[in-house]
Scaffold this motif. Structure first.
Motif, mmCIF file in Angstrom:
data_model
loop_
_atom_site.group_PDB
_atom_site.id
_atom_site.type_symbol
_atom_site.label_atom_id
_atom_site.label_comp_id
_atom_site.label_asym_id
_atom_site.label_seq_id
_atom_site.Cartn_x
_atom_site.Cartn_y
_atom_site.Cartn_z
ATOM 1 N N CYS A 28 0.858 -1.182 0.000
ATOM 2 C CA CYS A 28 0.000 0.000 0.000
ATOM 3 C C CYS A 28 0.897 1.236 0.000
ATOM 4 O O CYS A 28 1.651 1.451 0.956
ATOM 5 C CB CYS A 28 -0.912 0.034 1.222
ATOM 6 S SG CYS A 28 -1.891 1.548 1.319
ATOM 7 N N ASN A 48 -5.315 -4.443 4.630
ATOM 8 C CA ASN A 48 -4.137 -3.704 5.068
ATOM 9 C C ASN A 48 -4.057 -3.647 6.597
ATOM 10 O O ASN A 48 -4.880 -3.020 7.250
ATOM 11 C CB ASN A 48 -4.209 -2.290 4.487
ATOM 12 C CG ASN A 48 -2.970 -1.490 4.729
ATOM 13 O OD1 ASN A 48 -2.217 -1.739 5.649
ATOM 14 N ND2 ASN A 48 -2.748 -0.498 3.890
ATOM 15 N N GLY A 59 -4.276 -1.055 -1.118
ATOM 16 C CA GLY A 59 -3.124 -1.870 -1.451
ATOM 17 C C GLY A 59 -3.401 -2.753 -2.640
ATOM 18 O O GLY A 59 -4.515 -2.808 -3.165
#
Length: 65
Positions: A28, A48, A59
């Motif tokens: 990310c 994430n 991400g």
């Protein structure tokens, strides 16, 4: 505290015997004030671990082991 270890864990996972289990290496770019972060996951779904609840899907998968 896990973010700095992710690249080393990825390198280790690449040479380890994963017993036919897949690992996903996600990234990310927005994590940590736009410095970015990587993490390994057993799930293809991006969740994430560094983001707040509103940004958990931030991400993308950059590698599959």
């Amino acid at each position: 505290s896990f973010s700095p270890m992710a690249p080393a864990a990825y390198k280790l996972a690449r040479i380890a015997d994963l017993n036919d289990q897949q690992l996903y290496y996600h990234h990310c770019p927005e994590s940590f004030d736009n410095n970015g972060a990587y993490w390994l996951s057993r799930s293809q779904e991006v969740r994430n671990p560094y983001a707040d609840e509103g940004s958990k899907s931030c991400g993308k998968t950059v590698a599959v082991l």
